[in-house]
Scaffold this motif. Structure first.
Motif, PDB file in Angstrom:
ATOM      1  N   PRO A  19      -0.407   0.243  61.095  1.00 60.96           N
ATOM      2  CA  PRO A  19       0.239  -1.065  61.056  1.00 60.96           C
ATOM      3  C   PRO A  19       1.720  -0.968  60.709  1.00 60.96           C
ATOM      4  O   PRO A  19       2.214   0.057  60.228  1.00 60.96           O
ATOM      5  CB  PRO A  19      -0.537  -1.804  59.961  1.00 60.96           C
ATOM      6  N   SER A  20       2.414  -2.085  60.953  1.00 59.58           N
ATOM      7  CA  SER A  20       3.855  -2.169  60.705  1.00 59.58           C
ATOM      8  C   SER A  20       4.188  -2.905  59.414  1.00 59.58           C
ATOM      9  O   SER A  20       5.343  -2.937  59.005  1.00 59.58           O
ATOM     10  CB  SER A  20       4.542  -2.891  61.873  1.00 59.58           C
ATOM     11  N   GLY A  21       3.184  -3.516  58.792  1.00 63.25           N
ATOM     12  CA  GLY A  21       3.450  -4.375  57.654  1.00 63.25           C
ATOM     13  C   GLY A  21       4.038  -3.665  56.452  1.00 63.25           C
ATOM     14  O   GLY A  21       4.656  -4.310  55.594  1.00 63.25           O
ATOM     15  N   PRO A  37      17.795   4.606  73.589  1.00 64.90           N
ATOM     16  CA  PRO A  37      18.669   4.003  72.568  1.00 64.90           C
ATOM     17  C   PRO A  37      17.976   3.811  71.221  1.00 64.90           C
ATOM     18  O   PRO A  37      18.607   3.945  70.178  1.00 64.90           O
ATOM     19  CB  PRO A  37      19.056   2.662  73.199  1.00 64.90           C
ATOM     20  N   VAL A  38      16.686   3.485  71.219  1.00 67.50           N
ATOM     21  CA  VAL A  38      15.913   3.493  69.976  1.00 67.50           C
ATOM     22  C   VAL A  38      15.185   4.826  69.923  1.00 67.50           C
ATOM     23  O   VAL A  38      14.284   5.086  70.712  1.00 67.50           O
ATOM     24  CB  VAL A  38      14.919   2.316  69.915  1.00 67.50           C
ATOM     25  N   GLN A  39      15.579   5.673  68.992  1.00 68.29           N
ATOM     26  CA  GLN A  39      15.076   7.046  68.939  1.00 68.29           C
ATOM     27  C   GLN A  39      13.781   7.182  68.153  1.00 68.29           C
ATOM     28  O   GLN A  39      12.913   7.975  68.517  1.00 68.29           O
ATOM     29  CB  GLN A  39      16.140   7.948  68.304  1.00 68.29           C
ATOM     30  N   THR A  40      13.655   6.450  67.071  1.00 67.25           N
ATOM     31  CA  THR A  40      12.530   6.659  66.157  1.00 67.25           C
ATOM     32  C   THR A  40      12.053   5.343  65.573  1.00 67.25           C
ATOM     33  O   THR A  40      12.824   4.376  65.461  1.00 67.25           O
ATOM     34  CB  THR A  40      12.926   7.588  64.983  1.00 67.25           C
ATOM     35  N   PHE A  41      10.793   5.316  65.190  1.00 67.92           N
ATOM     36  CA  PHE A  41      10.241   4.256  64.353  1.00 67.92           C
ATOM     37  C   PHE A  41       9.148   4.847  63.477  1.00 67.92           C
ATOM     38  O   PHE A  41       8.469   5.796  63.877  1.00 67.92           O
ATOM     39  CB  PHE A  41       9.646   3.112  65.186  1.00 67.92           C
ATOM     40  N   PHE A  42       8.993   4.285  62.301  1.00 65.77           N
ATOM     41  CA  PHE A  42       7.931   4.687  61.386  1.00 65.77           C
ATOM     42  C   PHE A  42       6.769   3.700  61.470  1.00 65.77           C
ATOM     43  O   PHE A  42       6.939   2.534  61.812  1.00 65.77           O
ATOM     44  CB  PHE A  42       8.432   4.692  59.937  1.00 65.77           C
ATOM     45  N   ARG A  43       5.605   4.174  61.120  1.00 71.75           N
ATOM     46  CA  ARG A  43       4.438   3.345  60.836  1.00 71.75           C
ATOM     47  C   ARG A  43       3.739   3.972  59.636  1.00 71.75           C
ATOM     48  O   ARG A  43       4.126   5.061  59.181  1.00 71.75           O
ATOM     49  CB  ARG A  43       3.477   3.289  62.028  1.00 71.75           C
ATOM     50  N   THR A  44       2.697   3.320  59.139  1.00 74.81           N
ATOM     51  CA  THR A  44       1.973   3.801  57.965  1.00 74.81           C
ATOM     52  C   THR A  44       0.485   3.861  58.270  1.00 74.81           C
ATOM     53  O   THR A  44      -0.075   2.902  58.826  1.00 74.81           O
ATOM     54  CB  THR A  44       2.216   2.862  56.762  1.00 74.81           C
ATOM     55  N   ALA A  45      -0.156   4.952  57.936  1.00 77.77           N
ATOM     56  CA  ALA A  45      -1.592   5.088  58.183  1.00 77.77           C
ATOM     57  C   ALA A  45      -2.368   4.139  57.271  1.00 77.77           C
ATOM     58  O   ALA A  45      -2.210   4.175  56.047  1.00 77.77           O
ATOM     59  CB  ALA A  45      -2.038   6.531  57.953  1.00 77.77           C
ATOM     60  N   ASP A  46      -3.199   3.288  57.865  1.00 79.31           N
ATOM     61  CA  ASP A  46      -3.963   2.307  57.105  1.00 79.31           C
ATOM     62  C   ASP A  46      -5.214   2.926  56.480  1.00 79.31           C
ATOM     63  O   ASP A  46      -5.825   2.342  55.591  1.00 79.31           O
ATOM     64  CB  ASP A  46      -4.350   1.145  58.024  1.00 79.31           C
TER      65      ASP A  46
END
Length: 400
Positions: free
Chosen positions: A60-62, A279-288
């Motif tokens: 999730p992104s929350g 242009p957007v290289q990276t994003f994080f998420r978190t293991a639920d």
């Protein structure tokens, strides 16, 4: 299965200048790679990045799409209702924006944006050499998109530094974040003031968001945050996508000839540029929870770092991935994300790019570098600070 580790800093200046060596190392190391410097798990291969992007239940992104964990750290601003929220909190704002930025709105904008592109190109081409970042990639989105949102002309110069800090803040608290910190209060106050109902023109996207609150589709407390999402992500990513396309054509004259012969390829060209440069290289998420991916288990509560730029050049997914090629079908790239949190304004960006590239293709026979381009470093974005180009004009061609 043992998880390989790389002692690499994805946010170091040399990596931001040229991420290709790190991407190659990540792609070769395995489907999941531990980065002990930040104690995060990296995904670089297309298959696993795509899977994580579309599995919001497991990732999730929350908890934030940056390195900070919102469950333990207070974010620097109220979290985005679109990017940093999950269902059910995410659903109503997403539905409102999807409707407001849908096909009907774009059909209405199309003639005016194509006319604006023609006017801008006519003015810029009065000189044979210019900075394509400032004169085209920044100038066009900063004109047409805030107009569509309903912003007054005054103060629009704040949008790019605000967005720059927002995207820097997804990374670690390094020098790039510190550089923007002195202006955070000023820029945030300006953006927040422009999200209020009374600051917005009555016929723009912003007013329609507030009307959706009046209709009960979202709350009145949510409305300014939804407007803020437009102002945060609706300019920088388009600017850097356009700059990527202009750089691609300035360095690939054969592909520019293809576009000039067939301006109908403008949208394909923009998609391929987004895939090629990301242009957007990276994003994080978190293991639920404990999540198995690529044959290994990512522990509950741990951050994953998805390398969109690496996935968009993964040879397991793309033939000759380092080539900018208009004969390629670039659909399926993850440059706009994927799944539930895919960029809600991507069709707006495509229309802006189509308008500008079509106007240029009608007039410009050749575009080439007139100097050394300079990168703009950002913890999340792959951007240009300056792109000096030289153009040779040809006979104007009809729209393709």
């Amino acid at each position: 299965m043992t998880i390989p580790a790389l002692d690499a800093d994805p946010f170091a200046p040399d990596v931001l200048e040229d991420p290709a060596p790190l991407h190659a190392a990540l792609l070769a190391a395995g489907p999941v790679v531990h980065l002990p410097r930040y104690d995060v798990y990296a995904l670089a291969r297309y298959e696993h990045v795509h899977a994580a992007l579309t599995d919001w239940q497991s990732f999730p992104s929350g908890a934030g799409v940056g390195l900070s964990d919102f469950r333990r750290e207070k974010p620097w601003r109220p979290p985005s209702l679109l990017l940093e929220a999950d269902p059910p909190r995410h659903d109503a704002p997403r539905a409102v924006l999807s409707r407001i930025l849908g096909p009907r709105a774009l059909r209405r904008l199309r003639p005016a944006w194509f006319a604006e592109a023609e006017t801008l190109v006519e003015r810029v081409l009065a000189e044979p050499e210019f900075d394509a970042v400032a004169e085209l990639a920044q100038a066009f989105p900063l004109r047409v998109f805030p107009d569509a949102v309903g912003l007054p002309p005054e103060g629009r110069e704040h949008l790019l530094p605000y967005g720059d800090h927002a995207f820097n803040a997804f990374g670690p608290p390094n020098d790039l974040v510190e550089k923007g910190r002195p202006r955070v209060a000023e820029l945030s106050a300006w953006v927040d003031s422009r999200c209020r109902r009374e600051a917005l023109a009555p016929d723009g996207f912003g007013a329609r968001i507030w009307a959706a609150a009046d209709h009960g589709d979202i709350t009145h407390a949510q409305a300014p945050l939804v407007v803020r999402s437009l102002l945060t992500a609706g300019v920088d990513t388009t600017v850097h996508g356009l700059a990527a396309a202009l750089y691609a054509f300035a360095t690939h004259p054969d592909q520019w000839r293809r576009l000039r012969e067939d301006p109908g390829l403008a949208r394909v060209a923009f998609e391929e540029a987004v895939r090629w440069q990301s242009p957007v290289q990276t994003f994080f998420r978190t293991a639920d929870r404990d999540v198995e991916t690529g044959g290994v288990v990512i522990p509950e509560g741990r951050k994953i770092l998805m390398f969109l730029g690496a996935a968009n050049r993964d040879p397991r997914r793309w033939a000759n991935p380092d080539a900018f090629d208009l004969s390629r079908d670039p659909s399926g790239h993850v440059g706009f994300g994927m799944g539930l949190h895919q960029c809600v304004g991507q069709h707006v960006a495509r229309l802006e790019a189509e308008a500008l590239l079509t106007a240029l293709a009608r007039r410009v026979e050749r575009i080439e570098l007139a100097g050394t381009p300079r990168r703009h470093h950002n913890n999340t974005l792959r951007a240009w600070e300056s792109l000096p180009v030289r153009v040779t004009l040809g006979p104007a061609r009809a729209d393709g």
